[in-house]
Enzyme design. Sequence first.
Site, PDB file in Angstrom:
ATOM      1  N   CYS A 102      37.161  41.308  42.091  1.00  0.00           N
ATOM      2  CA  CYS A 102      35.958  42.384  41.940  1.00  0.00           C
ATOM      3  C   CYS A 102      34.662  41.774  41.728  1.00  0.00           C
ATOM      4  O   CYS A 102      34.140  41.461  42.570  1.00  0.00           O
ATOM      5  CB  CYS A 102      36.528  43.320  40.870  1.00  0.00           C
ATOM      6  SG  CYS A 102      35.785  45.017  40.740  1.00  0.00           S
TER       7      CYS A 102
ATOM      8  N   HIS B  83      41.626  45.293  42.237  1.00  0.00           N
ATOM      9  CA  HIS B  83      42.174  44.615  41.269  1.00  0.00           C
ATOM     10  C   HIS B  83      43.850  44.274  41.589  1.00  0.00           C
ATOM     11  O   HIS B  83      44.579  45.075  41.012  1.00  0.00           O
ATOM     12  CB  HIS B  83      42.205  45.222  39.892  1.00  0.00           C
ATOM     13  CG  HIS B  83      40.716  45.116  39.107  1.00  0.00           C
ATOM     14  ND1 HIS B  83      40.379  44.062  38.592  1.00  0.00           N
ATOM     15  CD2 HIS B  83      39.828  45.790  39.579  1.00  0.00           C
ATOM     16  CE1 HIS B  83      38.998  44.269  38.037  1.00  0.00           C
ATOM     17  NE2 HIS B  83      38.652  45.453  38.703  1.00  0.00           N
TER      18      HIS B  83
ATOM     19  N   GLU C 234      45.875  42.137  40.455  1.00  0.00           N
ATOM     20  CA  GLU C 234      46.634  42.253  39.162  1.00  0.00           C
ATOM     21  C   GLU C 234      47.482  43.127  38.412  1.00  0.00           C
ATOM     22  O   GLU C 234      48.662  42.998  38.065  1.00  0.00           O
ATOM     23  CB  GLU C 234      46.075  41.113  38.009  1.00  0.00           C
ATOM     24  CG  GLU C 234      44.815  42.330  37.441  1.00  0.00           C
ATOM     25  CD  GLU C 234      43.588  42.310  38.098  1.00  0.00           C
ATOM     26  OE1 GLU C 234      43.481  42.030  39.102  1.00  0.00           O
ATOM     27  OE2 GLU C 234      42.426  42.666  37.324  1.00  0.00           O
TER      28      GLU C 234
HETATM   29  N1  GLN Z   1      30.502  45.234  37.706  1.00  0.00           N
HETATM   30  C1  GLN Z   1      31.161  45.303  39.036  1.00  0.00           C
HETATM   31  C2  GLN Z   1      30.944  46.556  39.459  1.00  0.00           C
HETATM   32  O1  GLN Z   1      30.651  47.674  38.729  1.00  0.00           O
HETATM   33  C3  GLN Z   1      32.360  44.956  39.095  1.00  0.00           C
HETATM   34  C4  GLN Z   1      33.380  45.460  38.279  1.00  0.00           C
HETATM   35  C5  GLN Z   1      34.770  44.626  37.948  1.00  0.00           C
HETATM   36  O2  GLN Z   1      34.661  43.610  38.026  1.00  0.00           O
HETATM   37  N2  GLN Z   1      35.749  45.333  37.704  1.00  0.00           N
HETATM   38  O3  GLN Z   1      31.113  46.882  40.701  1.00  0.00           O
END
Ligand code: GLN
Length: 533
Positions: free
Chosen positions: A380, A503, A505
């Site tokens: 992410c 994600h 995970e």
């Molecule tokens: N801050 C970034 C976004 O809002 C990544 C979010 C995250 O890593 N869950 O896109």
Amino acid sequence: MAKFIFVTGGVVSSLGKGINASSIGRLLKNRGLKVFMQKFDPYINVDPGNMSPLQHGEVFVTDDGAETDLDLGHYERFIDENLSKYSSVTTGKVYLKVIDKERKGEYGGKTVQVVPHITDTIKEYCYKAAENSHADIIITELGGTVGDIEGLPFLEAIRQMRRDVGYNNTLYVHNTLVPYISASQELKTKPTQHSVKELQSLGISPDIIILRSERKIPQKDKEKIALFCNVNIEAVIEAIDCKYLYEIPLNLAKQHIDDYIVRHFGLEAAPLDMSEWTKMVENIKKAKKEVTITVVGKYPLQDAYLSIHEALKHAAWHHQASVKIEYIDAETVDIDNVEELLSKTDGILVPGGFGERAAIGKMVAIRYAREHKIPYFGICFGMQLSLIEYARNVLGYPEAGSTEFSENCKMPIIDLKFSKRGMENHMRLGLYDCHLALGTKIYGAYQVQDIRERHRHRFEFNNQYKKIYENTDMVFSGINLENDIVETIELKNHPWFVACQYHPEFLSRPNKPHPLFLGFIKTSLDIRETKSL
Ligand code: GLN
């Protein structure tokens, strides 16, 4: 009709009641029953998504995009069923619903009260979970400890459930601690007796008591508990400390807790088959190799990245290895110490995150992984920063950045696309499709072209800047075709430099490790082995 199991805890917190609840879920699933789980959290926050990972650990995300308490991650890993928004209930959510209804005049001017309005709303979540999941058994864990003021409406609601749906359709499992007093060399049952009394004073008599203990509980102590707490002796179950979480279902199975539950409910169920799970646990214990992974995040804390922590372990076990996971506070990483901090690790992972703080240190770590060909996995925020780092340090655009850091960013290669369409602060949550390009590392890991993964982000790669990466080592290997969103990237000429906007995970299971974690760990292990030759 669904059967309801309610899991409470007494004496102290951190007894592992969530793991016991999940283990019961796994045993019942392996008897051929369909299981669904939910958590009642007595705090007032409406949305666990807004809580600090520092205090509360990671925010877990379900398929349908609910942001939940990390316990749901344990549930999913144990029962291998995808949960939903009906799995996460907080006091705040319940009150908000009742107050909204009151504001709309739906109570017709009646006095709105904890009993029955709040308790009815809580019970509604139990029924909704049953209705939507079509499960045979709904397991509901109540957060906190019996005796907490804020847990009372939930206890009252689950007390009423037995009255509403009947004795044979409800079952109460209470978890307590049996401490060992070393001076007298004795295990003590008194805290359990007091805790059960407290529960009984609220109208709930436990059907099963699970005793957390450092050591084996003698039969005479179990009998004492059975007598004083008014439960059958077969329903007094011990939960001795285990080295591996995933051993716990096997310990409970040895004590036939599943038989007791199935009998209580009068259910027809298949015999218990834990052979696959037993094999998995044996595999965990057999691990001979070791691999070290360094997680460079904002919080140097395992709970803040719990699903990543578990996913790394699942993948390592699959390769007969154990994994040593180190957490580094990204804010402490700079070009002067990066060598010292990261030169010995076998793999570097930059997890999800928000805000500019620590982004610089994360990019220093990403650059180090890229230049030193250390296996790297970006998740992410870890993908967004990988793209920024590459633009700045390889492609020569020092102004490349994200509008998350500064709205006036001159070269916003990471930007808000969704909010520009008029949905300010809208997070992209839950399952979305991703199409993988053939011949890429990521495709090699998944072995299929179309995947679905869980998301939780606001910003994304700004496609306008795709051209600056043309004819470079950076490959956009996975795209969400529907909205043309970059979902995965990787580098050519690097053993494993892979990052994704989603994600992964959240979908890893001990018995089904996630392909990207498998690939990352495998490369890290292989390189470590060649180094030691
Ligand atoms: N801050 C970034 C976004 O809002 C990544 C979010 C995250 O890593 N869950 O896109």
